[in-house]
Enzyme design. Structure first.
Site, PDB file in Angstrom:
ATOM      1  N   CYS A   1      54.586  71.032  31.964  1.00  0.00           N
ATOM      2  CA  CYS A   1      55.924  71.785  32.326  1.00  0.00           C
ATOM      3  C   CYS A   1      55.532  71.733  34.484  1.00  0.00           C
ATOM      4  CB  CYS A   1      55.848  73.157  31.587  1.00  0.00           C
ATOM      5  SG  CYS A   1      57.420  73.976  33.084  1.00  0.00           S
TER       6      CYS A   1
ATOM      7  N   CYS B   1      55.914  75.535  35.435  1.00  0.00           N
ATOM      8  CA  CYS B   1      55.110  76.720  35.299  1.00  0.00           C
ATOM      9  C   CYS B   1      53.771  76.342  35.876  1.00  0.00           C
ATOM     10  CB  CYS B   1      55.166  75.934  33.236  1.00  0.00           C
ATOM     11  SG  CYS B   1      56.314  76.400  31.924  1.00  0.00           S
TER      12      CYS B   1
END
Length: 151
Positions: A74, A77
């Site tokens: 991600c 993230c």
């Protein structure tokens, strides 16, 4: 901190060996160490938790536990990760700051219905008290955690 709070002991789960320690609230900022493994209870960085360790940390700690549900693939993230580390330095020792990799802990992602990542969740006394999806900077993470702390 009022006088009653200063004299009470808090249960703190060791980030290394998972032993539950009793620490006087007034000594949280004095670099407390684990009674079992003798390592510091707070390192100023997020603790990576597996499914096996997660419940003990949220259920047995008297501190609010701030969780970053994330995944290595991600992009947001990965962008938020250094900010989450900065927030950990500012929030400890009044919070336990942890990360859960949803790829490795798919059972936790399902149990807590994590639909987007990153997602921040705040736990107190074993139950979720607040949730915020999306990446934030360190100041935003700290402000969100403090605003949602039920204590």
């Amino acid at each position: 901190m009022d006088t009653a709070t200063q004299t009470e002991s808090l249960h703190i789960v060791c980030p290394q060996c998972d032993a539950v320690n009793r620490v006087p609230a007034m000594k949280l900022s004095h670099t407390p160490t684990c009674g079992k493994c003798h390592r510091e209870l707070f390192a100023g960085k997020p603790v990576d938790l597996t499914s096996a360790r997660f419940l003990k940390h949220i259920e047995r700690s008297d501190l609010p536990v701030l969780v970053d549900f994330w995944a290595p693939w991600c992009g947001p993230c990965r962008q938020m990760a250094p900010f989450f580390e900065q927030a950990a330095m500012g929030l400890e020792p009044m919070y336990r700051v942890v990360k859960v990799n949803t790829e490795e802990a798919q059972d936790l992602a399902a149990r807590y219905a994590i639909r987007s990542i990153p997602t921040l969740a705040l736990f107190k006394g074993g139950r979720e008290v607040a949730r915020q999806p999306g990446a934030m900077d360190a100041r935003g993470i700290m402000a969100w955690a403090q605003q949602n702390n039920p204590s």
